[in-house]
Motif scaffolding. Structure first.
Motif, PDB file in Angstrom:
ATOM      1  N   GLN A   1       0.806  -1.225   0.000  1.00 41.69           N
ATOM      2  CA  GLN A   1       0.000   0.000   0.000  1.00 41.69           C
ATOM      3  C   GLN A   1       0.836   1.272   0.000  1.00 41.69           C
ATOM      4  O   GLN A   1       0.312   2.364  -0.186  1.00 41.69           O
ATOM      5  N   CYS A   2       2.130   1.172   0.277  1.00 42.77           N
ATOM      6  CA  CYS A   2       3.006   2.329   0.106  1.00 42.77           C
ATOM      7  C   CYS A   2       4.439   1.816  -0.028  1.00 42.77           C
ATOM      8  O   CYS A   2       4.686   0.622   0.075  1.00 42.77           O
ATOM      9  N   TYR A   3       5.378   2.717  -0.249  1.00 43.81           N
ATOM     10  CA  TYR A   3       6.738   2.253  -0.542  1.00 43.81           C
ATOM     11  C   TYR A   3       7.502   1.739   0.677  1.00 43.81           C
ATOM     12  O   TYR A   3       8.628   1.284   0.556  1.00 43.81           O
TER      13      TYR A   3
ATOM     14  N   ILE B   1       2.115  -2.815  11.776  1.00 41.63           N
ATOM     15  CA  ILE B   1       1.681  -2.217  10.511  1.00 41.63           C
ATOM     16  C   ILE B   1       0.739  -1.061  10.816  1.00 41.63           C
ATOM     17  O   ILE B   1       0.243  -0.936  11.938  1.00 41.63           O
ATOM     18  N   CYS B   2       0.500  -0.232   9.806  1.00 39.60           N
ATOM     19  CA  CYS B   2      -0.329   0.953  10.032  1.00 39.60           C
ATOM     20  C   CYS B   2      -1.787   0.648   9.659  1.00 39.60           C
ATOM     21  O   CYS B   2      -2.085  -0.374   9.039  1.00 39.60           O
ATOM     22  N   PRO B   3      -2.721   1.540  10.002  1.00 38.37           N
ATOM     23  CA  PRO B   3      -4.140   1.288   9.697  1.00 38.37           C
ATOM     24  C   PRO B   3      -4.409   1.124   8.203  1.00 38.37           C
ATOM     25  O   PRO B   3      -5.281   0.345   7.808  1.00 38.37           O
TER      26      PRO B   3
ATOM     27  N   MET C   1       6.729  -0.912   2.371  1.00 37.22           N
ATOM     28  CA  MET C   1       6.771  -2.361   2.187  1.00 37.22           C
ATOM     29  C   MET C   1       6.961  -3.127   3.498  1.00 37.22           C
ATOM     30  O   MET C   1       7.870  -3.951   3.639  1.00 37.22           O
ATOM     31  N   CYS C   2       6.118  -2.843   4.464  1.00 33.40           N
ATOM     32  CA  CYS C   2       6.212  -3.533   5.756  1.00 33.40           C
ATOM     33  C   CYS C   2       5.997  -5.043   5.575  1.00 33.40           C
ATOM     34  O   CYS C   2       5.160  -5.460   4.776  1.00 33.40           O
ATOM     35  N   GLY C   3       6.708  -5.813   6.356  1.00 37.08           N
ATOM     36  CA  GLY C   3       6.525  -7.257   6.325  1.00 37.08           C
ATOM     37  C   GLY C   3       5.200  -7.624   6.981  1.00 37.08           C
ATOM     38  O   GLY C   3       4.906  -7.163   8.081  1.00 37.08           O
TER      39      GLY C   3
HETATM   40  S1  SF4 Z   1       1.574  -1.232   6.600  1.00 33.54           S
HETATM   41 FE1  SF4 Z   1       1.279   0.966   6.247  1.00 33.54          FE
HETATM   42  S2  SF4 Z   1       3.364   1.810   6.295  1.00 33.54           S
HETATM   43 FE2  SF4 Z   1       3.571  -0.392   6.013  1.00 33.54          FE
HETATM   44  S3  SF4 Z   1       3.709  -0.654   3.766  1.00 33.54           S
HETATM   45 FE3  SF4 Z   1       1.541  -0.902   4.364  1.00 33.54          FE
HETATM   46  S4  SF4 Z   1       0.650   1.116   4.095  1.00 33.54           S
HETATM   47 FE4  SF4 Z   1       2.872   1.400   4.143  1.00 33.54          FE
END
Ligand code: SF4
Length: 427
Positions: free
Chosen positions: A21-23, A53-55, A25-27
């Motif tokens: 969902q964004c660069y 991880i974020c919302p 790239m969270c595991g």
């Molecule tokens: S969990 Fe959130 S911060 Fe991490 S890659 Fe996905 S969108 Fe980005």
């Protein structure tokens, strides 16, 4: 109503992967039941995110199963464009879409492959861009742009980080930093690169006593979490930084002479006639003044150059006037001290709205927290190595650099670090 057979769980697997969902790239780990994604959670074994991880990442299955998600190619059939004009998209097959694109690319390559221009966005997963670059190379065009120019991204910040730290982006060493100054920068507060990991590290740092001072015109996420929020007039961060440099050097007399001598151009002698470096006739390299042998030397002469912290070298002059080639020359550090003198706390207050007393106090706190002279020993593959410990940091990003003179603003903020030797080392 679902039948008992439909409710039966025949597949229930957790798949380790990356959030796209964004660069950052969270595991993540994704739970798939009967072919449907039912759950997502952070992967504690992944270096990015470390299980958090974020919302937005957490909500990504909604995107996957959004009834309005575009799942197949659409072709515009109405050549007329404009507000309120129906583009009359019609669904086409993947074969037709790919054939159309290949035909256009072939036509372009026959004309001149450099006519192909690739546009990527910074908000897609990073690995996609590597694929695009590989394709471009094969196609024969160098024309590629990752969007994000303008205020959206880090024009001055990336540029200056590259020059000063050989890095795309800089953050405090949260594990060891004790005092940081944020200039329009949210790193460590749920935004920016590897944001979840940085937020976790910043939270851990706070728990052990790390202090964060935030310069921001509004009470941003980072300002609301700061130990001290310093409201500042929009676009004046550069003046604030130069005020801190002035207070450090000319008010409190705090600077890391050792770092400035061996790791910066502060000792380079400056010609009085044109303000440029005095250079060696043969190599063209800048000249410094060897205080031990009382003579000029090329800056990288082994007598005066130190690569590792524990290397032996003669001290070189940061202050004073020296005769070279018949000219009276000063080290660049003298000129810097003179140049920043006009950024008195009172002058800075007029520009930035930050009270003069706060400018002076924050400079002193920062300088003292730098623990100039302290070292730590780290383990390297070649054995133990002593390096400076400077547990302070200034950092900057969009807020500070999204204005005129962006590069100079970032350089000024970064210079605060360099005055106390807090660059690319422990802390
Ligand atoms: S969990 Fe959130 S911060 Fe991490 S890659 Fe996905 S969108 Fe980005």
């Amino acid at each position: 109503m679902a039948t008992a057979a439909q409710n039966r769980i025949e597949e229930d697997v957790w798949i380790p992967t990356c959030c796209g969902q964004c660069y950052c790239m969270c595991g993540i780990k994704v739970r798939r039941q009967n072919g449907i994604v039912t759950e997502i959670e952070g992967n504690p074994d992944a270096p990015t995110g470390r299980g958090s991880i974020c919302p937005k990442g957490l909500a990504s299955p909604h995107l996957l199963y959004d009834p309005y998600r575009v799942n197949y190619p659409l072709k515009r059939t109405n050549p007329e464009k404009g507000l309120g004009v129906d583009p009359k998209f019609v669904r086409i097959s993947w074969e037709e879409a790919l054939d159309t694109i290949v035909q256009k690319l072939n036509e372009c390559r026959d004309r001149d492959p450099r006519g192909a221009f690739f546009q990527a966005t910074t908000t897609q997963a990073s690995e996609i861009r590597f694929g695009v670059i590989g394709f471009m190379k094969g196609f024969g065009t160098p024309n590629y742009w990752v969007s994000g120019g303008g205020l959206h991204c880090g024009n001055g910040a990336h540029f200056m980080n590259g020059i000063m730290h050989v890095a795309w982006s800089i953050i405090p060493d949260f594990a060891h930093c004790n005092y940081a100054l944020n200039f329009g920068c949210s790193k460590g507060h749920g935004a920016g690169h590897v944001d979840v990991q940085n937020a976790t590290k910043a939270a851990d740092a706070r728990a052990r006593g790390f202090k964060n001072v935030v310069f921001d015109p509004f009470q941003s996420a980072q300002a609301s979490k700061a130990h001290e929020w310093v409201p500042i007039k929009v676009g004046t961060d550069g003046a604030m930084a130069l005020g801190l440099v002035n207070s450090l050097l000319n008010e409190h007399g705090i600077y890391d002479a050792e770092y400035l001598m061996y790791k910066t151009n502060a000792p380079y002698l400056i010609r009085p006639d044109d303000g440029r470096y005095v250079r060696d006739d043969v190599t063209g390299n800048p000249i410094v003044w060897d205080l031990e042998d009382n003579c000029p030397r090329v800056h990288n002469d082994s007598a005066v150059a130190r690569v590792e912290y524990e290397d032996e070298a003669h001290e070189v002059a940061l202050t004073g006037t020296f005769k070279v080639n018949g000219m009276d020359c000063n080290p660049a550090f003298v000129l810097l001290k003179e140049h920043v003198k006009k950024y008195t706390p009172e002058y800075v207050e007029k520009i930035t709205s930050v009270p003069a007393a706060a400018v002076s106090r924050i400079a002193k706190e920062f300088g003292e927290a730098a623990e100039i002279g302290s070292t730590v020993t780290i383990q390297t593959e070649k054995g133990p190595k002593k390096i400076p410990s400077r547990p302070v940091a200034t950092h900057f990003f969009r807020g500070a650099q999204g204005h005129t003179n962006s590069g100079w603003t970032c350089l000024s903020i970064d210079m605060v670090n360099h005055m106390v030797g807090a660059a690319d080392t422990w802390g």
